[in-house]
Design an enzyme around this catalytic site. Structure first.
Site, PDB file in Angstrom:
ATOM      1  N   HIS A  92      45.113  42.033 -32.573  1.00 21.54           N
ATOM      2  CA  HIS A  92      45.580  42.672 -31.335  1.00 21.54           C
ATOM      3  C   HIS A  92      44.522  42.462 -30.251  1.00 21.54           C
ATOM      4  CE1 HIS A  92      45.752  46.300 -28.611  1.00 21.54           C
ATOM      5  NE2 HIS A  92      46.998  45.891 -28.537  1.00 21.54           N
ATOM      6  N   HIS A 150      42.450  41.838 -20.439  1.00 26.30           N
ATOM      7  CA  HIS A 150      43.252  43.045 -20.631  1.00 26.30           C
ATOM      8  C   HIS A 150      43.587  43.589 -19.253  1.00 26.30           C
ATOM      9  CE1 HIS A 150      43.811  47.113 -22.890  1.00 26.30           C
ATOM     10  NE2 HIS A 150      44.936  46.445 -22.743  1.00 26.30           N
TER      11      HIS A 150
END
Length: 668
Positions: free
Chosen positions: A194, A240
């Site tokens: 992830h 991110h």
């Protein structure tokens, strides 16, 4: 009188320091006398008490003054106290445990040496190994132990060192792929990362290709990349989104994936893209992907697969999985139509992606599978959160669509509709850990829908957005419901990541582990596996922990305690379905680098196919802040019976060179 006063004046500094010096010396003398008269008893139950004068008793042997007369403590076992005293501890190598000596005598008939036929009989009867490897093992032992001399038999010490060798006597089955790899991808658990590009936390750490390289070297088969346009909208970054993380070029990540994709395993690598790009940048990244991977890229002829290919068919191939651009546009449009109240509800979570009802005072899911509980899926695929512009379908990049081999998407409606199975199409769906738990609690139709969906399609479970420190969750939340892709933060070193690493040590560490048959079946009354229901005990794992060694070679002698050797204890337990979870803790062995426990353990297993044996060693601390001294997690399905050498790993999962335990396993 004046001369006496002058004398006292000269000696004043010495006299003023004399009381402190005197009391320190007196205290140490009393301490040594107490230790010699009343040595500390070992804490284990099955170890004999050793008298003070025994050479095997670990104790203080001398204390001396001043420090200038001694060399610095270079030998393991010397510890400094108060900066000027040296405590010397003798370290005596432990011999074979009584059980091993008895086994040696049994198979040699009481003779002092063992021959190949006797070793073969021991391996077949005691170790459960009749694969014809006795001759190779015998030759390897002699080569390792007596390479300078020609010998044709093993001594008791040779036999003991063989059993304590992880290379020759590992705790799990051979390090090779043995499962059937010709089934569709949906029949396997897949080692999944992830936010694979993050080096640390989810908020302000650096993005880099280094974590991707490390993950691929460990056998991870699913790499996630969040792709965003740069500030000028002309280049593509991996980062991110909506955080303070520093970006990395997407091309850097793609090239690293190509170079290291098949270092640890030949089976396919899946790249999941969280796409926040404009149509022009989609075309640009599509060209980058084609130029980088070339023939390695798997691009099916059909736009949608009717069934997933097998890992065997996809060896050495790269697979792209994301949501098609059209669905992005639909997601963007539907997002813009949300009511203002819904926007206000989601505003606090938009940085991390919308999830099911969250923590910290927000409304908890009722577990009844209502539409409101399942209104937002695919946080990691954007679902309208990305930078897709509202354009016509004809203006999307066709070359980008052609690269997508595994389509990720969702259907509108409740949980049952979202998990519906389409006859001529397979797809991937993403759910947060919270959403999956809430769905599973409903039992009924939602539980059946999840299990049936994962028999043909792929389900990806990802960490909830509040895990800012890159922590992880219990992976069995996904596995026991058939989820193939349980996505983990590979930089979040904790027992959950160790469990993940333990599960994927199975099947030769190739990154694909065959799902148990009961997760691929539906009963005559439409019943599926429900881990919350009472299950019958299938087997009992019985074991014994003998001893450990190697810490002196892998750690500095003051790593655990500045003033004495460590006080080791071991946690042994089971990670699995709720009914199988258990833990036992051994006694503490005080002041010993080579602890001997001789303690037994036993665990009842109802679903051994999904169980992982948990082993952790710690240094005891009276304040409760126990020091870490090694760990290993082993898949129960591949555990070998008999006496085995169990190597330990550090927090990151790297195997220590010397540190290991000697254990025995048996299934009843």
């Amino acid at each position: 009188g004046s001369r006496a006063a002058q004398s006292r004046g000269k000696d004043a500094p010495f006299l003023s320091s004399f009381p402190s010096f005197f009391y320190i010396s007196l205290y140490l003398s009393l301490y040594i006398e107490f230790q010699s008269r009343y040595p500390k008893r070992p804490s284990q139950r099955n170890t004999k008490y050793l008298p003070p004068n025994s050479p095997a008793q670990l104790r203080i042997s001398s204390v001396s003054l001043p420090p200038s007369l001694h060399r610095p403590a270079e030998i393991m076992g010397n510890y400094r106290m108060c900066g000027c005293f040296v405590r010397k501890f003798s370290v005596i190598e432990s011999g074979p445990p009584p059980d091993i000596a008895d086994a040696f005598r049994k198979y040699t008939g009481g003779a002092p040496v063992m021959f190949p036929d006797q070793l073969r009989l021991f391996l077949a009867e005691h170790q459960g190994a009749d694969d014809g490897t006795a001759g190779k093992i015998f030759a390897a032992i002699l080569q390792k132990r007596h390479h300078l001399f020609s010998r044709h038999s093993l001594t008791l010490d040779d036999f003991y060192r063989y059993l304590f060798s992880p290379d020759l006597n590992p705790p799990t089955i051979a390090d090779q792929v043995y499962q059937d790899m010709t089934k569709p991808l949906s029949h396997y658990f897949i080692y999944t990362g992830h936010n694979s590009y993050l080096t640390g936390n989810q908020l302000n750490s650096d993005c880099s290709d280094i974590p991707i390289i490390k993950a691929l070297k460990r056998g991870v088969r699913v790499i996630e990349l969040d792709i965003w346009p740069n500030s000028d909208k002309d280049e593509i970054h991996v980062l991110h989104g909506r955080t303070l993380t520093t970006p990395v070029e997407v091309l850097t990540c793609l090239r690293s994936i190509k170079e290291y994709a098949f270092v640890a395993s030949p089976y396919p690598v899946i790249i999941t893209l969280e796409d926040h790009l404009t149509t022009q940048l989609q075309a640009k990244v599509a060209q980058m992907i084609k130029d980088t991977f070339g023939e390695m890229l798997y691009c099916p002829d059909a736009e949608c697969l009717e069934e997933f290919p097998s890992p065997e068919d996809l060896k050495y191939r790269i697979i792209i999985s994301t949501k098609p651009p059209t669905e992005y546009l639909m997601g963007k449009s539907s997002t813009r139509k949300r009511s203002k109240s819904q926007k206000d509800k989601d505003s606090d979570d938009e940085i991390w992606g919308r999830e099911a009802a969250g923590e910290g005072g927000s409304k908890q899911s009722s577990g009844k599978g209502s539409k409101s509980d399942w209104s937002s899926f695919d946080k990691d695929e954007g679902d309208g959160e990305g930078g897709i512009q509202e354009e016509d379908e004809e203006k999307t990049a066709p070359q980008y669509r052609h690269l997508i081999a595994i389509h990720a998407g969702k259907l509108k409606g409740g949980i049952d509709n979202m998990l519906s199975i389409e006859e001529n199409k397979v797809r991937r769906l993403s759910m947060s850990e919270q959403e999956l738990e809430a769905a599973a609690k409903t039992h009924g139709t939602a539980l059946v829908s999840i299990c049936r969906f994962t028999q043909k399609n792929l389900l990806r479970v990802y960490p909830k957005g509040t895990r800012l420190t890159s922590s992880n969750y219990n992976p069995f939340i996904g596995w026991m419901h058939g989820a193939q892709m349980v996505a983990f933060n590979m930089q979040g070193y904790d027992k959950h990541l160790w469990t993940m690493q333990g599960m994927f040590r199975a099947n030769g560490g190739c990154g694909y582990v065959k799902k148990p048959d009961f997760l691929l079946e539906v009963g005559p009354n439409n019943q599926v596996f429900d881990p919350s229901l009472a299950q019958q005990v299938k087997t009992i794992l019985k074991g014994k922990l003998y001893l450990g060694e190697g810490w002196l070679l892998d750690f500095r002698h003051t790593h655990f305690d500045l003033c004495s050797p460590p006080d080791f204890f071991v946690k042994v337990g089971i990670e699995g379905v709720p009914a199988d979870k258990a833990k036992q803790i051994t006694n503490v062995i005080d002041d010993d680098w080579q602890p001997i426990w001789n303690e037994e353990f036993q665990f009842e297993l109802r679903v051994p196919e999904l169980a992982v044996l948990r082993i952790e060693v710690h240094d005891n601390d009276l304040g409760g802040n126990h020091g870490f001294a090694g760990q290993t997690y082993l898949p129960i399905s591949e555990l070998r019976t008999g006496i085995r050498a169990v190597p330990l790993h550090d927090r990151r999962g790297n195997k220590y060179k010397h540190t290991r335990l000697l254990m025995e396993f048996e299934f009843a």
